[in-house]
Design a protein around this motif. Structure first.
Motif, mmCIF file in Angstrom:
data_model
loop_
_atom_site.group_PDB
_atom_site.id
_atom_site.type_symbol
_atom_site.label_atom_id
_atom_site.label_comp_id
_atom_site.label_asym_id
_atom_site.label_seq_id
_atom_site.Cartn_x
_atom_site.Cartn_y
_atom_site.Cartn_z
ATOM 1 N N GLY A 139 -7.034 15.653 -2.852
ATOM 2 C CA GLY A 139 -7.383 14.826 -1.707
ATOM 3 C C GLY A 139 -6.305 13.792 -1.414
ATOM 4 O O GLY A 139 -5.137 13.965 -1.725
ATOM 5 N N ALA A 140 -6.747 12.679 -0.815
ATOM 6 C CA ALA A 140 -5.845 11.577 -0.476
ATOM 7 C C ALA A 140 -6.030 10.439 -1.473
ATOM 8 O O ALA A 140 -7.117 10.228 -2.000
ATOM 9 N N GLN A 141 -4.949 9.709 -1.703
ATOM 10 C CA GLN A 141 -4.994 8.566 -2.625
ATOM 11 C C GLN A 141 -4.161 7.435 -2.032
ATOM 12 O O GLN A 141 -3.057 7.656 -1.528
ATOM 13 N N PHE A 142 -4.706 6.216 -2.109
ATOM 14 C CA PHE A 142 -4.006 5.013 -1.656
ATOM 15 C C PHE A 142 -4.006 3.994 -2.791
ATOM 16 O O PHE A 142 -5.077 3.650 -3.304
ATOM 17 N N ASP A 143 -2.810 3.566 -3.198
ATOM 18 C CA ASP A 143 -2.662 2.513 -4.214
ATOM 19 C C ASP A 143 -2.338 1.200 -3.506
ATOM 20 O O ASP A 143 -1.293 1.068 -2.861
ATOM 21 N N ILE A 144 -3.237 0.229 -3.657
ATOM 22 C CA ILE A 144 -3.111 -1.071 -2.975
ATOM 23 C C ILE A 144 -2.956 -2.156 -4.034
ATOM 24 O O ILE A 144 -3.775 -2.254 -4.952
ATOM 25 N N ILE A 150 0.848 -1.180 0.000
ATOM 26 C CA ILE A 150 0.000 0.000 0.000
ATOM 27 C C ILE A 150 0.887 1.235 0.000
ATOM 28 O O ILE A 150 1.903 1.278 0.709
ATOM 29 N N LEU A 151 0.514 2.225 -0.813
ATOM 30 C CA LEU A 151 1.243 3.489 -0.908
ATOM 31 C C LEU A 151 0.268 4.633 -0.659
ATOM 32 O O LEU A 151 -0.872 4.615 -1.141
ATOM 33 N N CYS A 152 0.727 5.632 0.085
ATOM 34 C CA CYS A 152 -0.055 6.832 0.339
ATOM 35 C C CYS A 152 0.453 7.938 -0.578
ATOM 36 O O CYS A 152 1.646 8.285 -0.553
ATOM 37 N N LEU A 153 -0.448 8.505 -1.418
ATOM 38 C CA LEU A 153 -0.075 9.511 -2.407
ATOM 39 C C LEU A 153 -1.015 10.706 -2.305
ATOM 40 O O LEU A 153 -2.029 10.673 -1.605
#
Length: 656
Positions: free
Chosen positions: A637-642, A628-631
């Motif tokens: 806003g917020a973005q999470f790539d899982i 998981i990456l927090c971008l």
């Protein structure tokens, strides 16, 4: 004349000195290992059989009770279907036509049978989903059967239609069980009523409780085993979903050796019934025995493999020790020959320990003097060792105290972070419970004095609903916090692995979040293939998505203004990319590298526990073996790539 040594003594001496120590160890280890494996196999097999049978039967009994729940649901569906059919405009128009013809005035009407859909039934597409209802009857206001529609079945008995069915039509209950000619029938009725609430006509759905009924029930709900109806005296099978295996009339006593009888219940439902049936689920005994045999074979293979490995390791160790003993024995013999003038042994073949014993007896007298000299040195070493031991114990005590201090400090930090969050919902729950208790006592007093009004009861119901909802909500919140705290402390989680449609499961998660979302104006956009079938752990997905959404609501959207959350699922080979975005406040750069730390939150004292994103991180990286990456999202806003693997092999590896 000298007497010869006994043969047994000669053999024992040859075994003691002539057989190498490596071969002795191999033989004794093999014999001891076989005996230990045999005894362990007997004990483990008996224990496994008892534990497996108890656990599996308890699990299957719970599954069998689900069949009863499905049967309850099927009966309720019939009631709804009967009301739907009676409310059709086509049925009302047909009854109105018959009323103009004076169908109530007919003294002895003749029953009309239909093999094709009649005018008083809805379109065929609506009936097709209820093909398991073989008979649909039309009755006049006097509860006489006027017309009968049947689906590929022989007609019902005339006496049943003319007299028996009138016993249950018009009763308070919409469902009834009627026994006619030793055959039970499930009858569901619904009335078409006029403005004066008097019946203008009746519809009755009739299904014989026979093999066909249970076969249709099994195909619809995929039961755990063979479902059966048992006669009221619980001695014979009345009907079963597998008549080829268990025909009607089979004695229940003859099935005890081949089947387990699970989930046996009375089929009475609380509505009108002149007969009582038993509904049960039969599980073949061979099903459990085969599974138990498979598990026993696997455990036996594992034990044999592990024991063989241990024997091999032990033999290698013994071989290494024997090799070093042989070298040491050669050195001892050479030393005795060179320095003490002893005779050299011609051969060193055989048990090296026995040879060493013989040499030791010779060297003992020569070493006594040196031993006395070494005694003084040994005493000095002993004193030094005692001092070192005291120092080591002191170091160990100091180390233990430091470790305990660190543990207590860490525990204090955890408790300080979670205690406030647990206290708030528990306090609200206690207040709501006290309020509900007081309102209940007031309502009870009104009832006992006979002064209760309808409005009082309605107000009490409204108060009870709000209080119980508040209690459940806050207790669930406390339970979630405790469960999260436990997951952080124990640092593990268990989830079952199975096949499921990801889009369908995400929709269910969003439905479960409905009570939290309905008070907001936020919108959601889910982009996922409806047919994406994966094998993974759905429980982990539920926690991940739920925590992400709650995190957006608590941190991303400060006000109640309409926000937007987007969830995109992209299959990429043997893994899937889940991209979660919101257009909220976003996450500052200085906090992005700490967002997954336990108990890190910017809402301390405002409802934030700091455990949500830490649990998400652990579920993805440890339970699902993903990343998981927090971008920063493109819209601020917020973005999470899982990224999560979802292949069958990966899931089996996670299960192991």
């Amino acid at each position: 004349m000298k007497q010869g040594k006994p043969a047994s003594s000669s053999l024992l001496d040859r075994w003691r000195k002539g057989v190498p120590i490596t071969l002795k160890a191999l033989i004794l280890t093999a014999l001891g290992g076989l005996m230990a494996w045999g005894l362990l196999d007997l004990w483990e097999g008996d224990r496994l059989e008892r534990l497996f049978t108890q656990h599996r039967l308890a699990e299957l009994d719970e599954k069998a009770k689900e069949d009863r729940i499905h049967l309850d649901n099927a009966v309720r569906d019939r009631s709804q279907m009967a009301r739907l059919l009676a409310g059709q405009k086509a049925f009302e128009a047909y009854v109105a036509t018959r009323e103009t013809e004076g169908w109530v005035d007919t003294p002895q009407p003749e029953i009309v049978y239909h093999n094709r859909k009649t005018r008083w039934l809805p379109p065929s597409s609506l009936l097709r989903g209820n093909a398991h209802i073989p008979y649909i009857l039309l009755l006049d206001p006097l509860q006489r059967v006027r017309e009968a529609y049947q689906v590929s079945r022989p007609p019902l008995p005339t006496a049943f239609l003319e007299g028996a069915i009138s016993e249950v039509v018009g009763m308070d209950s919409a469902n009834a069980i009627l026994e006619y000619d030793d055959k039970p029938y499930l009858i569901t009725t619904a009335a078409l009523r006029g403005e004066n609430q008097l019946p203008r006509g009746w519809l009755a759905l009739v299904s014989p409780l026979d093999n066909d009924f249970l076969i249709s029930f099994e195909h619809r709900f995929h039961t755990q085993g063979i479902v059966v109806f048992i006669k009221r005296d619980a001695t014979q099978i009345l009907a079963s979903s597998r008549p080829d295996l268990i025909p009607s009339g089979t004695e229940l006593a003859t099935l005890e050796k081949e089947y387990y009888l699970l989930g046996k219940e009375f089929l009475d439902y609380g509505f009108y019934s002149e007969t009582i049936l038993h509904f049960a689920t039969l599980i073949p005994a061979t099903r459990l025995k085969n599974l138990e045999a498979s598990i026993r074979t696997q455990t036996r293979t594992w034990r044999a493999t592990s024991q063989l490995f241990l024997i091999s390791v032990f033999f290698i160790i013994v071989f290494w020790i024997a090799h070093n003993i042989e070298k040491f024995t050669r050195s001892m013999v050479t030393f005795a020959y060179d320095h003490l003038g002893l005779k050299s042994t011609a051969s060193l073949q055989g048990d090296q320990l026995a040879l060493m014993g013989d040499q030791f007896q010779t060297l003992t007298s020569e070493l006594l003097t040196a031993r006395q000299k070494d005694a003084d040195q040994a005493q000095q070493l002993k004193d030094s060792n005692e001092a070192l031991r005291s120092s080591l114990e002191m170091v160990k005590r100091t180390q233990t105290q430091l470790v305990q201090s660190e543990k207590m400090a860490a525990l204090g930090g955890l408790v300080a972070g979670i205690s406030h969050e647990i206290n708030t919902p528990v306090g609200i729950g206690v207040t709501a419970a006290s309020h509900l208790e007081r309102k209940t006592q007031e309502c009870a007093d009104l009832y006992q004095h006979g002064t209760m009004k309808r409005s009082d009861l309605e107000n009490y119901f409204e108060t009870a609903t709000e209080s119980t909802e508040m209690i459940l909500t806050n207790l669930q919140r406390a339970a979630d916090l405790i469960r999260s705290f436990k997951q952080v402390a124990v640092d593990q989680s268990t989830h079952d692995c199975r096949d499921f449609l990801l889009r369908e499961y995400i929709d269910k998660i969003m439905i479960s979040l409905g009570p939290r979302l309905k008070k907001t104006r936020h919108t959601f956009d889910i982009v996922c293939d409806d047919k994406l079938l994966i094998k993974s752990r759905p429980g982990a997905f539920s926690q991940i998505i739920t925590n992400l959404v709650i995190n957006s609501l608590n941190h991303g959207f400060q006000s109640n203004e309409g926000g937007h959350i987007k969830l995109v699922v992209i299959p990429q080979g043997e893994e899937i990319l889940i991209r979660y975005q919101d257009n909220g406040m976003g996450i500052p750069k200085e906090f992005q590298h700490r967002i997954f730390e336990p108990f890190f939150t910017t809402k301390r004292g405002q409802g934030g526990s700091g455990l949500g994103m830490h649990i998400v991180y652990n579920l993805i990286t440890r339970n699902l073996k993903g990343t998981i990456l927090c971008l920063d999202a493109p819209d601020g806003g917020a973005q999470f790539d899982i990224r999560i693997p979802f292949s069958r092999e990966e899931c089996e590896e996670l299960t192991e």
